[in-house]
Design an enzyme around this catalytic site. Structure first.
Site, PDB file in Angstrom:
ATOM      1  N   ARG A 108      98.056 -58.543 -44.520  1.00 31.38           N
ATOM      2  CA  ARG A 108      96.796 -58.909 -43.875  1.00 31.38           C
ATOM      3  C   ARG A 108      95.688 -59.092 -44.882  1.00 31.38           C
ATOM      4  NH1 ARG A 108      95.883 -55.318 -39.184  1.00 31.38           N
ATOM      5  NH2 ARG A 108      97.178 -56.978 -38.339  1.00 31.38           N
ATOM      6  N   TYR A 109      95.683 -58.244 -45.906  1.00 35.47           N
ATOM      7  CA  TYR A 109      94.638 -58.294 -46.925  1.00 35.47           C
ATOM      8  C   TYR A 109      95.186 -59.027 -48.139  1.00 35.47           C
ATOM      9  CZ  TYR A 109      92.553 -54.515 -44.125  1.00 35.47           C
ATOM     10  OH  TYR A 109      92.014 -53.764 -43.124  1.00 35.47           O
ATOM     11  N   ARG A 112      97.383 -56.503 -50.908  1.00 35.47           N
ATOM     12  CA  ARG A 112      98.225 -55.359 -50.565  1.00 35.47           C
ATOM     13  C   ARG A 112      98.970 -55.588 -49.257  1.00 35.47           C
ATOM     14  NH1 ARG A 112      92.969 -54.965 -49.730  1.00 35.47           N
ATOM     15  NH2 ARG A 112      92.028 -53.618 -48.157  1.00 35.47           N
ATOM     16  N   CYS A 121     109.842 -40.475 -37.203  1.00 38.16           N
ATOM     17  CA  CYS A 121     108.799 -39.553 -37.652  1.00 38.16           C
ATOM     18  C   CYS A 121     109.301 -38.129 -37.488  1.00 38.16           C
ATOM     19  CB  CYS A 121     107.533 -39.718 -36.829  1.00 38.16           C
ATOM     20  SG  CYS A 121     106.804 -41.345 -37.013  1.00 38.16           S
ATOM     21  N   CYS A 125     103.367 -38.285 -32.623  1.00 42.57           N
ATOM     22  CA  CYS A 125     101.997 -37.971 -32.239  1.00 42.57           C
ATOM     23  C   CYS A 125     101.681 -38.696 -30.947  1.00 42.57           C
ATOM     24  CB  CYS A 125     101.032 -38.434 -33.318  1.00 42.57           C
ATOM     25  SG  CYS A 125     101.517 -37.866 -34.948  1.00 42.57           S
ATOM     26  N   CYS A 128      99.709 -41.995 -31.266  1.00 41.71           N
ATOM     27  CA  CYS A 128     100.181 -42.963 -32.272  1.00 41.71           C
ATOM     28  C   CYS A 128      99.795 -44.410 -31.948  1.00 41.71           C
ATOM     29  CB  CYS A 128     101.692 -42.880 -32.407  1.00 41.71           C
ATOM     30  SG  CYS A 128     102.323 -43.996 -33.668  1.00 41.71           S
ATOM     31  N   ARG A 130     101.247 -47.000 -33.388  1.00 37.95           N
ATOM     32  CA  ARG A 130     102.456 -47.833 -33.374  1.00 37.95           C
ATOM     33  C   ARG A 130     103.452 -47.342 -32.333  1.00 37.95           C
ATOM     34  NH1 ARG A 130     102.203 -47.679 -39.293  1.00 37.95           N
ATOM     35  NH2 ARG A 130     100.595 -49.205 -39.784  1.00 37.95           N
ATOM     36  N   ASP A 289      92.447 -46.511 -31.527  1.00 40.83           N
ATOM     37  CA  ASP A 289      92.519 -47.923 -31.145  1.00 40.83           C
ATOM     38  C   ASP A 289      93.063 -48.146 -29.740  1.00 40.83           C
ATOM     39  OD1 ASP A 289      95.220 -47.961 -31.409  1.00 40.83           O
ATOM     40  OD2 ASP A 289      95.050 -48.212 -33.577  1.00 40.83           O
ATOM     41  N   ASP A 326      89.737 -50.287 -36.705  1.00 41.16           N
ATOM     42  CA  ASP A 326      90.741 -51.286 -37.049  1.00 41.16           C
ATOM     43  C   ASP A 326      90.640 -52.322 -35.925  1.00 41.16           C
ATOM     44  OD1 ASP A 326      92.718 -52.474 -38.542  1.00 41.16           O
ATOM     45  OD2 ASP A 326      93.880 -50.617 -38.757  1.00 41.16           O
ATOM     46  N   LYS A 333      90.293 -53.270 -41.047  1.00 45.79           N
ATOM     47  CA  LYS A 333      89.428 -52.101 -40.881  1.00 45.79           C
ATOM     48  C   LYS A 333      87.982 -52.479 -41.172  1.00 45.79           C
ATOM     49  CE  LYS A 333      93.229 -49.215 -42.464  1.00 45.79           C
ATOM     50  NZ  LYS A 333      94.139 -50.305 -42.865  1.00 45.79           N
TER      51      LYS A 333
HETATM   52  C1  LIG Z   1      95.204 -50.127 -43.581  1.00 47.44           C
HETATM   53  C2  LIG Z   1      96.000 -51.237 -44.048  1.00 47.44           C
HETATM   54  C3  LIG Z   1      96.165 -51.472 -45.420  1.00 47.44           C
HETATM   55  C4  LIG Z   1      95.539 -50.597 -46.474  1.00 47.44           C
HETATM   56  O1  LIG Z   1      94.136 -50.737 -46.449  1.00 47.44           O
HETATM   57  P1  LIG Z   1      93.197 -49.925 -47.442  1.00 47.44           P
HETATM   58  O2  LIG Z   1      91.833 -50.178 -46.916  1.00 47.44           O
HETATM   59  O3  LIG Z   1      93.415 -50.490 -48.808  1.00 47.44           O
HETATM   60  O4  LIG Z   1      93.615 -48.500 -47.380  1.00 47.44           O
HETATM   61  C5  LIG Z   1      96.917 -52.552 -45.789  1.00 47.44           C
HETATM   62  N1  LIG Z   1      97.474 -53.380 -44.874  1.00 47.44           N
HETATM   63  C6  LIG Z   1      97.319 -53.185 -43.557  1.00 47.44           C
HETATM   64  C7  LIG Z   1      97.934 -54.148 -42.616  1.00 47.44           C
HETATM   65  C8  LIG Z   1      96.592 -52.104 -43.099  1.00 47.44           C
HETATM   66  O5  LIG Z   1      96.451 -51.903 -41.785  1.00 47.44           O
HETATM   67  S1  SF4 Z   2     100.826 -41.336 -36.019  1.00 41.69           S
HETATM   68 FE1  SF4 Z   2     102.679 -42.424 -35.290  1.00 41.69          FE
HETATM   69  S2  SF4 Z   2     103.665 -43.172 -37.167  1.00 41.69           S
HETATM   70 FE2  SF4 Z   2     102.195 -41.584 -37.785  1.00 41.69          FE
HETATM   71  S3  SF4 Z   2     103.400 -39.667 -37.867  1.00 41.69           S
HETATM   72 FE3  SF4 Z   2     102.450 -39.791 -35.823  1.00 41.69          FE
HETATM   73  S4  SF4 Z   2     104.014 -40.782 -34.552  1.00 41.69           S
HETATM   74 FE4  SF4 Z   2     104.580 -41.179 -36.660  1.00 41.69          FE
END
Ligand SMILES: *Cc1c(COP(=O)(O)O)cnc(C)c1O
Ligand code: SF4
Length: 367
Positions: A108-109, A112, A121, A125, A128, A130, A289, A326, A333
């Site tokens: 996305r960025y 990175r 996991c 959580c 979560c 995801r 979120d 996010d 973010k």
């Molecule tokens: C959070 C995230 C990152 C890392 O972002 P930083 O601001 O550098 O910590 C990279 N890719 C995705 C898709 C993310 O959600």
């Molecule tokens: S937030 Fe989601 S991905 Fe992260 S440790 Fe908890 S269950 Fe696993």
């Protein structure tokens, strides 16, 4: 008489594989750890059709058995609120699928990528993000998907930072992790490797001397963990953090602002100061979120802004995370800050300090 429920004195307590194998995944097991009414049991069983439960005996031991509002319990034990999907809820609120050029990769960025290497996991959580993919089953990425992800990173020179996430990467064996990390390390343009993990919080015994010895061979490695409440800062979790830091790994923390868990300035301050004492640098505070079934955890954004306002200036800068949303739809973010600038024009900037006093800074002028 010896109880069949695992106890603090169990000889295998400090063995992470034992913790993992003995996770509480069923209502009858949970009823041995905390008090549950018949209604609770029915509700929880019903929730488990949507999103599974797994709680390590260690994390369960931190729960207040009698209090349904215990902040540890709220993060680990389902409630019927999870089955309510609001109209604004989204299955993939961050549009991670849309930004995925290869299996497990979210790019996305510019510089990175997120590399989701497992869906497993140590604990699931309740809040979560995801939920759509985590924990359906304890399954690890396939070899083909793994190789495709690594190939994408190898062929994309803009990627200088790889963030291993999931699921929780530290649920993989040392051998499997080392294979992934060493392959990434062989790619010249990958400057840093990061791991996002909740293991120091929910299964701290996973941070073994073997693990830290392995990780330190592949520096620079950075780790972000996920503490949400000061009660999670136990001697065992602090020891895990310190072992990682002692291996030369800078350790950050990402919290989620959760209604009823940490949406309170005093609780947040205690958490942040406790983290810094364990040499963990608060990194992000996430606004909860729009994932499905976590609406009951969301606060209004003003709550987060007011918490930030109570922190800034009052405690060490090192203890203050960045509060971010996010953005739904994949905007990434976005920092949300209390407003300190009252006005800014050609002549001066008028600002409010943390004590609400007004100060003026004269603008520089080209002469
Ligand atoms: C959070 C995230 C990152 C890392 O972002 P930083 O601001 O550098 O910590 C990279 N890719 C995705 C898709 C993310 O959600
Ligand atoms: S937030 Fe989601 S991905 Fe992260 S440790 Fe908890 S269950 Fe696993």
């Amino acid at each position: 008489m010896r109880s069949s429920a695992p106890t603090l004195h169990d000889a295998r307590w400090n063995d992470w594989k034992w913790q993992f194998r003995n996770r509480i995944t069923r209502v009858d097991q949970l009823a041995k750890a905390i008090y549950l009414s018949e209604q609770d049991k029915q509700d929880i069983s019903f929730c488990l059709n949507t999103f599974r439960m797994a709680v390590t005996p260690y994390y369960a031991s931190l729960m207040d058995p009698a209090n349904p509002h215990c902040p540890i319990r709220m993060q680990a034990v389902p409630t019927v609120a999870e089955t309510r999907v609001l109209p604004c809820d989204l299955a993939d609120p961050l549009n991670e699928e849309g930004d995925s050029p290869a299996p497990g990769i979210v790019h996305r960025y510019p510089d990175r990528v997120l590399f989701l290497i497992t869906r497993q996991c140590a604990m699931y959580c309740r809040h979560c993000t995801r939920r759509r993919m985590v924990g359906e089953e304890d399954h690890v990425i396939t070899e083909t998907a793994l190789q495709a992800g690594i190939r994408y990173i190898r062929q994309t020179p803009a990627v200088r930072d790889v963030l291993l996430s999931g699921g929780d990467p530290l649920t993989l064996s040392d051998g499997m992790l080392e294979r992934i990390i060493s392959e990434l390390r062989r790619i010249d343009h990958v400057e840093i490797i990061r791991i996002g993990t909740r293991v120091p919080v929910v299964m701290p015994m996973r941070v073994t001397p073997d693990l830290t010895r392995m990780l330190r061979k592949y520096h620079p490695i950075w780790i972000n963990t996920h503490f949400n409440h000061p009660r999670e800062l136990t001697p065992a979790s602090r020891q895990a953090c310190e072992a990682l830091v002692n291996a030369g790994i800078p350790l950050g923390n990402q919290s989620v602002l959760l209604r009823g868990v940490n949406d309170d300035a005093a609780v947040m301050k205690e958490l942040l100061l406790g983290l810094v004492k364990s040499r963990v640098r608060p990194y992000y505070l996430y606004q909860c979120d729009m994932s499905q079934g976590i609406g009951h955890f969301r606060t209004r954004v003003e709550t987060g802004v007011e918490i930030m306002r109570s922190l800034i200036g009052n405690i060490s800068g090192y203890a203050i995370p960045r509060y971010v949303i996010d953005a739904p739809g994949g905007g990434g973010k976005i920092p949300i800050n209390p407003e300190y600038v009252v006005s800014m024009d050609e002549d001066e900037v008028v600002m409010r300090n943390y004590r609400n006093r007004i100060y003026t800074y004269p603008q520089h002028r080209e002469s």
